[in-house]
Write an enzyme that holds these catalytic residues in place. Structure first.
Site, PDB file in Angstrom:
ATOM      1  N   LYS A 144    -134.533  81.687  21.359  1.00 18.53           N
ATOM      2  CA  LYS A 144    -134.959  80.355  20.910  1.00 18.53           C
ATOM      3  C   LYS A 144    -136.460  80.181  21.139  1.00 18.53           C
ATOM      4  O   LYS A 144    -137.182  79.685  20.274  1.00 18.53           O
ATOM      5  CB  LYS A 144    -134.193  79.259  21.667  1.00 18.53           C
ATOM      6  CG  LYS A 144    -132.762  79.090  21.166  1.00 18.53           C
ATOM      7  CD  LYS A 144    -131.929  78.195  22.065  1.00 18.53           C
ATOM      8  CE  LYS A 144    -130.471  78.204  21.622  1.00 18.53           C
ATOM      9  NZ  LYS A 144    -129.555  77.599  22.598  1.00 18.53           N
ATOM     10  N   GLN A 181    -129.410  74.523  28.188  1.00 13.93           N
ATOM     11  CA  GLN A 181    -128.513  75.602  27.764  1.00 13.93           C
ATOM     12  C   GLN A 181    -127.172  75.473  28.485  1.00 13.93           C
ATOM     13  O   GLN A 181    -127.119  75.405  29.709  1.00 13.93           O
ATOM     14  CB  GLN A 181    -129.176  76.960  28.073  1.00 13.93           C
ATOM     15  CG  GLN A 181    -128.400  78.152  27.582  1.00 13.93           C
ATOM     16  CD  GLN A 181    -128.305  78.229  26.058  1.00 13.93           C
ATOM     17  OE1 GLN A 181    -129.276  78.008  25.342  1.00 13.93           O
ATOM     18  NE2 GLN A 181    -127.117  78.521  25.554  1.00 13.93           N
ATOM     19  N   ASP A 189    -130.108  68.946  20.172  1.00 16.74           N
ATOM     20  CA  ASP A 189    -128.791  69.589  20.040  1.00 16.74           C
ATOM     21  C   ASP A 189    -127.761  68.614  19.468  1.00 16.74           C
ATOM     22  O   ASP A 189    -126.676  69.022  19.057  1.00 16.74           O
ATOM     23  CB  ASP A 189    -128.290  70.031  21.428  1.00 16.74           C
ATOM     24  CG  ASP A 189    -128.431  71.531  21.633  1.00 16.74           C
ATOM     25  OD1 ASP A 189    -128.545  72.256  20.628  1.00 16.74           O
ATOM     26  OD2 ASP A 189    -128.396  71.962  22.804  1.00 16.74           O
TER      27      ASP A 189
END
Ligand code: NAD
Length: 297
Positions: free
Chosen positions: A54, A98, A121
């Site tokens: 990422k 994460q 997200d």
């Protein structure tokens, strides 16, 4: 193989190039780069790989990447204090924690601490609620990427029968919301669904997000259906392989004989997830500056 291959890798590359162009325009307009902060707690090897890729993708798109690595035994208070700092930092447009987190940390509490305007997200309940009622917010990257592939392949989805297999908060549920908003007739199937093959046989669109290798078989598919395989499963190594093969939730070879279009694994949905994350981060940046988000982003 009868089905057309839906090339997520190529689509994602195009999206990333478009995001790169808009990222440069953002710098020209505001004098700063859009920024994504990624928080990783502990040393889960798969998570380390994701965070690294990422970070690279963010830099390649002309945005700033801020990585925060916390020890596996960090306290909830430490993690929440970091999120608070990132919420207040004007250089940070998007915050991604994460998952999974170590067991002593409460994922819902941590997600709730992220500012909904930086929740790229799309996991915060505010963003889940916005999606549910049709307001603009942030949509989880994987289902949004699936939706982009589907509309590119099929055009208008109005009236189509869609079956989503899996009801997780990060894939199945938002996928069902997006398909409903696009006027498909949506069924959400899950581990308690009776006669799953019969349910799937109705579908013009099948989205498999289960986490069971090659669950969906060729004789479950209505001829011509579009099949999106979200699953990423590693099989045990066979015949002296160092690592087992990666397969999806769909038995690709069989299903490709019947379907009209299908995503491969790898090279289908996977690359879309990161591309949409970059897109969501840049959308957050334009919004955080109070500017109108470019139409084609
Ligand atoms: P999850 O474990 O949270 O949810 C799985 C869902 O599948 C559950 O809702 C469950 O009810 C359902 N299910 C389980 N067994 C079933 C069965 N036998 N029949 C029907 N339904 C069943 O998983 P998730 O986070 O939604 O991920 C699903 C898959 O997608 C995994 O393989 C994951 O690795 C993959 N994934 C890929 C990406 C990507 O970028 N491509 C992103 C997220 C998840």
């Amino acid at each position: 193989m009868a089905a057309q291959l839906i090339d997520g890798k190529a689509f994602a590359a195009t999206l990333r190039a478009r995001v790169g162009g808009h990222a440069a325009a953002f710098v020209a307009r505001t004098g700063r780069q859009a920024g994504l902060a990624v928080v990783l707690v502990g040393h889960d090897p798969a998570s380390e790989v994701y965070v690294r890729s990422k970070g690279k993708a963010v830099l390649a798109a002309g945005m700033a990447s801020f990585e925060h690595l916390l020890p596996a035994d960090c306290s909830a208070a430490q993690l929440l204090a970091l999120i608070e700092r990132l919420n207040a930092d004007p250089a940070v447009d998007g915050i991604l924690v994460q998952l999974p987190l170590p067991a002593h940390l409460d994922e819902q509490q941590v997600i709730a601490a992220i500012s909904p305007d930086k929740d790229v997200d799309g996991f915060h309940v505010i963003n889940a609620g916005r999606l549910a009622v049709g307001l603009s917010g942030f949509v989880p990257c994987t289902p949004l990427g699936c939706m982009m592939l589907l509309t590119d392949q099929l055009g208008d989805l109005s009236g189509m029968e869609a079956v989503v297999i899996g009801r997780s908060n990060i894939v199945g549920k938002p996928m069902a919301q997006l398909l409903t908003a696009a006027n498909a007739t949506v069924t959400v199937a899950h581990s308690r669904t009776r006669d799953l093959p019969a349910v799937v046989r109705r579908a013009d669109i099948v989205v498999a997000a289960v986490g069971r290798p090659e669950l969906v078989r060729g004789d479950w598919i209505k001829p011509g259906a579009a099949v999106i395989d979200v699953g990423i499963n590693r099989l045990p190594p066979a015949n002296g392989e160092a690592k087992g093969r990666l397969v999806g939730d769909v038995a690709f070879a069989e299903v490709a004989e019947v379907a009209g279009a299908i995503t491969p694994v790898p090279g289908g949905v996977g690359p879309m997830t990161i591309a949409v994350l970059l897109r969501n981060t840049l959308v957050a940046a334009w919004r955080n500056e109070g500017l109108e988000v470019p139409q084609d982003l």
